[in-house]
Enzyme design. Structure first.
Site, PDB file in Angstrom:
ATOM      1  N   HIS A 307       5.237   2.173  10.140  1.00 25.40           N
ATOM      2  CA  HIS A 307       5.202   3.549   9.637  1.00 25.40           C
ATOM      3  C   HIS A 307       6.086   4.409  10.533  1.00 25.40           C
ATOM      4  O   HIS A 307       6.112   4.212  11.742  1.00 25.40           O
ATOM      5  CB  HIS A 307       3.775   4.100   9.651  1.00 25.40           C
ATOM      6  CG  HIS A 307       3.590   5.299   8.788  1.00 25.40           C
ATOM      7  ND1 HIS A 307       3.920   6.559   9.201  1.00 25.40           N
ATOM      8  CD2 HIS A 307       3.137   5.429   7.516  1.00 25.40           C
ATOM      9  CE1 HIS A 307       3.667   7.430   8.222  1.00 25.40           C
ATOM     10  NE2 HIS A 307       3.190   6.760   7.188  1.00 25.40           N
ATOM     11  N   ASP A 364      -0.701   1.326   2.500  1.00 23.16           N
ATOM     12  CA  ASP A 364      -0.423   0.436   1.360  1.00 23.16           C
ATOM     13  C   ASP A 364      -0.947  -0.977   1.556  1.00 23.16           C
ATOM     14  O   ASP A 364      -0.969  -1.761   0.618  1.00 23.16           O
ATOM     15  CB  ASP A 364       1.096   0.395   1.116  1.00 23.16           C
ATOM     16  CG  ASP A 364       1.595   1.754   0.660  1.00 23.16           C
ATOM     17  OD1 ASP A 364       2.363   2.389   1.403  1.00 23.16           O
ATOM     18  OD2 ASP A 364       1.150   2.204  -0.412  1.00 23.16           O
TER      19      ASP A 364
HETATM   20  C1  SDX Z   1       4.308   5.060   2.986  1.00 31.29           C
HETATM   21  O1  SDX Z   1       6.119   8.807   5.655  1.00 31.29           O
HETATM   22  C2  SDX Z   1       4.966   8.667   5.150  1.00 31.29           C
HETATM   23  O2  SDX Z   1       4.013   9.371   5.535  1.00 31.29           O
HETATM   24  C3  SDX Z   1       4.833   7.620   4.048  1.00 31.29           C
HETATM   25  C4  SDX Z   1       3.417   7.343   3.564  1.00 31.29           C
HETATM   26  C5  SDX Z   1       2.849   8.530   2.799  1.00 31.29           C
HETATM   27  O3  SDX Z   1       1.605   8.622   2.718  1.00 31.29           O
HETATM   28  O4  SDX Z   1       3.640   9.300   2.197  1.00 31.29           O
HETATM   29  O5  SDX Z   1       2.582   7.051   4.662  1.00 31.29           O
HETATM   30  C6  SDX Z   1       3.390   6.167   2.591  1.00 31.29           C
HETATM   31  O6  SDX Z   1       5.429   5.051   2.579  1.00 31.29           O
HETATM   32  C7  SDX Z   1       3.811   4.021   3.957  1.00 31.29           C
HETATM   33  C8  SDX Z   1       4.923   2.984   4.338  1.00 31.29           C
HETATM   34  C9  SDX Z   1       4.990   1.933   3.223  1.00 31.29           C
HETATM   35  N1  SDX Z   1       6.146   1.048   3.429  1.00 31.29           N
HETATM   36  C10 SDX Z   1       5.985  -0.220   3.808  1.00 31.29           C
HETATM   37  O7  SDX Z   1       4.908  -0.732   4.096  1.00 31.29           O
HETATM   38  C11 SDX Z   1       7.288  -1.028   3.839  1.00 31.29           C
HETATM   39  C12 SDX Z   1       7.365  -1.860   5.123  1.00 31.29           C
HETATM   40  N2  SDX Z   1       7.573  -0.978   6.260  1.00 31.29           N
HETATM   41  C13 SDX Z   1       8.932  -0.712   6.700  1.00 31.29           C
HETATM   42  O8  SDX Z   1       9.896  -0.749   5.726  1.00 31.29           O
HETATM   43  C14 SDX Z   1       9.022   0.400   7.743  1.00 31.29           C
HETATM   44  O9  SDX Z   1       8.035   0.171   8.658  1.00 31.29           O
HETATM   45  C15 SDX Z   1       8.952   1.831   7.276  1.00 31.29           C
HETATM   46  C16 SDX Z   1       9.959   2.140   6.234  1.00 31.29           C
HETATM   47  C17 SDX Z   1       7.598   2.148   6.777  1.00 31.29           C
HETATM   48  C18 SDX Z   1       9.238   2.726   8.500  1.00 31.29           C
HETATM   49  O10 SDX Z   1      10.555   2.481   8.858  1.00 31.29           O
HETATM   50  P1  SDX Z   1      11.218   3.232  10.131  1.00 31.29           P
HETATM   51  O11 SDX Z   1      10.310   4.242  10.705  1.00 31.29           O
HETATM   52  O12 SDX Z   1      12.581   3.666   9.736  1.00 31.29           O
HETATM   53  O13 SDX Z   1      11.266   2.054  11.181  1.00 31.29           O
HETATM   54  P2  SDX Z   1      12.484   1.103  11.391  1.00 31.29           P
HETATM   55  O14 SDX Z   1      12.933   0.559  10.077  1.00 31.29           O
HETATM   56  O15 SDX Z   1      13.475   1.788  12.259  1.00 31.29           O
HETATM   57  O16 SDX Z   1      11.791  -0.108  12.188  1.00 31.29           O
HETATM   58  C19 SDX Z   1      11.655  -0.061  13.595  1.00 31.29           C
HETATM   59  C20 SDX Z   1      11.674  -1.532  14.016  1.00 31.29           C
HETATM   60  C21 SDX Z   1      12.892  -2.289  13.474  1.00 31.29           C
HETATM   61  O17 SDX Z   1      13.130  -3.382  14.364  1.00 31.29           O
HETATM   62  P3  SDX Z   1      14.281  -3.156  15.541  1.00 31.29           P
HETATM   63  O18 SDX Z   1      15.548  -2.714  14.817  1.00 31.29           O
HETATM   64  O19 SDX Z   1      13.725  -2.117  16.470  1.00 31.29           O
HETATM   65  O20 SDX Z   1      14.419  -4.540  16.154  1.00 31.29           O
HETATM   66  O21 SDX Z   1      10.520  -2.191  13.444  1.00 31.29           O
HETATM   67  C22 SDX Z   1      10.953  -3.204  12.538  1.00 31.29           C
HETATM   68  C23 SDX Z   1      12.380  -2.883  12.163  1.00 31.29           C
HETATM   69  O22 SDX Z   1      13.082  -4.065  11.813  1.00 31.29           O
HETATM   70  N3  SDX Z   1      10.060  -3.106  11.365  1.00 31.29           N
HETATM   71  C24 SDX Z   1       9.547  -4.146  10.714  1.00 31.29           C
HETATM   72  C25 SDX Z   1       8.725  -3.592   9.717  1.00 31.29           C
HETATM   73  N4  SDX Z   1       8.768  -2.249   9.780  1.00 31.29           N
HETATM   74  C26 SDX Z   1       9.603  -1.958  10.804  1.00 31.29           C
HETATM   75  N5  SDX Z   1       9.709  -5.488  10.881  1.00 31.29           N
HETATM   76  C27 SDX Z   1       9.022  -6.273  10.009  1.00 31.29           C
HETATM   77  N6  SDX Z   1       8.196  -5.788   9.006  1.00 31.29           N
HETATM   78  C28 SDX Z   1       8.036  -4.476   8.841  1.00 31.29           C
HETATM   79  N7  SDX Z   1       7.244  -3.995   7.862  1.00 31.29           N
END
Ligand code: SDX
Length: 437
Positions: A307, A364
């Site tokens: 998140h 989710d």
């Molecule tokens: C919602 O914003 C809100 O409030 C949203 C929400 C709401 O109520 O409106 O809470 C609802 O959208 C919840 C999120 C639902 N999405 C998912 O579950 C999809 C999976 N999650 C990711 O796509 C991700 O965690 C996000 C999109 C939720 C957040 O992405 P960020 O903040 O841009 O984080 P990032 O992509 O920069 O990740 C940071 C690191 C990265 O690794 P490094 O580059 O540091 O090595 O964490 C890793 C990412 O690769 N990472 C994950 C991961 N999420 C982040 N690795 C594996 N699996 C994951 N799910």
């Protein structure tokens, strides 16, 4: 000590001062609205990870602690003691309703829960198997054609009407399209049933037959809707505010928000979680998928994990996990999918890759399992998110209008394109790029 922040451009030693503004809770902000006029530079913040786009009194999130409050009320307390319409009233009318106010509010929404019959023709425009989010986005945009010219949506009374009308109609639009897609007869809202029960009634009932809706199912769905009601300046709410800043119709703002929510990185994740758990298929396969999630060269991500704000357990995920475990037998939740989800969570909460990145289950991760047990079609899970989030979007829209002095959202950029085009340099036939990223 002055409440300012100093910025020094080390290229020329010039320093600039910017005011620091404190909120009621959470991080203060540095007001950089004059940063460009003072320094001649823009700031760059990809994904707005450190940028506050507005002042708001609606929802407070403490990502480090895993805390979520709506107008001061903790989400776990609301989930335990209130119903979805209490929170809708809190978001829209800025206070929790008394019992009589809640009864009147419920009755008012019921009278607005029908849709203009001419809108039903819209459903025929869609091919079979159209994703319900595409249909819902179109339906909400179409509502702006029914409630437009005679509306003065700069008038607080008028836009409260618009807000309540949208909240009331969203379940009807969702259920009607489901019935249309299945070839079933439409079931209209039953004014003797509550808001959440009515949705299950419109989804399940058939003319002249008894419909089985257990109170535990209504409570489960009501809690799921409540937990989705608002969440500060997430991607879809930011979209709603951005479209609202151009003075577009409020329903076109919400339609844009639906488009943003649809993505699997956002509200579409609940559908992706269940599809991912089904693809994993068994607890024995979990380790293979955890490995894929950690592999930088593999685009695979664990849906329902991570998140932007929560660097701790999403408090909504905590409530949903408790609800899921309480209902597992009552609602016949797929025990195999729960075993897989529990295994993923156990590994992820111990594994250095996830721990070092503060990746926890988000809202989710468990919501889809409960919706599946309520026999909501998987491709409608994001639609349920919309039904829950509609009041939050409208509350944010109204707050933007109330605050006045609305500025159109218009960020700038770091230009990395060609300095000149080939027409200015006849010796060259193609444009040269600097290669800057
Ligand atoms: C919602 O914003 C809100 O409030 C949203 C929400 C709401 O109520 O409106 O809470 C609802 O959208 C919840 C999120 C639902 N999405 C998912 O579950 C999809 C999976 N999650 C990711 O796509 C991700 O965690 C996000 C999109 C939720 C957040 O992405 P960020 O903040 O841009 O984080 P990032 O992509 O920069 O990740 C940071 C690191 C990265 O690794 P490094 O580059 O540091 O090595 O964490 C890793 C990412 O690769 N990472 C994950 C991961 N999420 C982040 N690795 C594996 N699996 C994951 N799910």
């Amino acid at each position: 000590m002055s409440n300012t922040a100093t910025f020094t451009d080390n290229r020329n030693g010039k320093t600039y001062e910017f005011p620091i503004i404190d909120g009621e809770l959470g991080p203060s902000v540095v007001d950089i609205s004059n940063f460009y006029t003072q320094t001649g530079m823009f700031t760059l913040d990809k994904g707005y990870t450190s940028t506050a786009m507005c002042k708001s009194a609606i929802t407070y999130i403490n990502g480090e602690k895993g805390e979520l409050r709506h107008r001061g009320y903790d989400i776990a307390w609301l989930a335990e003691n209130k119903v979805f319409l209490d929170v809708v009233h809190l978001l829209l009318h800025k206070k929790l309703p008394s019992q009589s106010e809640l009864d009147a509010f419920r009755k008012k929404l019921k009278t607005k829960s029908f849709i203009n019959e001419r809108m039903l023709g819209l459903f025929n425009a869609f091919p079979d198997k159209a994703h319900p989010m595409a249909v819902l986005q179109a339906c909400v945009a179409t509502l702006s054609a029914y409630y437009s010219r005679d509306m003065n949506y700069d008038d607080p009374h008028e836009y409260m009407e618009l807000a309540e009308r949208l909240v009331a109609k969203m379940p009807t639009l969702a259920a009607f399209y489901y019935r249309h897609a299945m070839g079933y007869p439409l079931i209209y809202p039953d004014l003797d049933r509550g808001f959440t029960e009515n949705f299950l009634y419109m989804m399940r009932s058939f003319p002249h037959s008894h419909v089985d809706i257990r109170s535990i199912e209504v409570k489960a769905l009501d809690t799921v809707l409540m937990l989705h009601a608002d969440h500060e300046q997430n991607a879809s709410t930011t979209t709603v505010r951005t479209v609202a800043s151009t003075h577009s119709h409020p329903y076109s703002c919400i339609s844009a928000g639906i488009g943003a929510l649809w993505g699997h990185a956002h509200g579409g994740a609940n559908e992706s979680v269940v599809r991912q758990l089904e693809a994993i298929g068994s607890v024995e396969n979990v380790d293979k998928y955890i490995k894929k999630a950690k592999d930088k060269d593999d685009p695979f991500r664990l849906m329902g994990f991570g998140h932007r704000v929560y660097k701790n357990y999403d408090p909504r995920a905590k409530v949903l996990k408790g609800l899921r475990d309480k209902l597992v037998d009552e609602l016949d939740i797929d025990s195999n999918l729960i075993k897989i989800a529990n295994r993923i969570e156990k590994i992820a909460l111990e594994d250095e890759y996830f721990v070092s990145r503060n990746l926890y289950p988000n809202v989710d991760f468990n919501s889809g399992l409960i919706l599946k047990a309520l026999n909501i079609p998987t491709d409608m899970f994001a639609v349920m998110f919309v039904i829950g989030r509609a009041p939050g979007w409208m509350a944010q829209w109204m707050e933007l209008k109330e605050q006045g002095n609305m500025k159109i959202v218009r960020p700038r950029q770091l230009y990395i394109g060609p300095k000149i085009g080939c027409e200015e340099n006849t010796s060259k036939n193609d444009i040269e790029y600097s290669g800057k990223q």
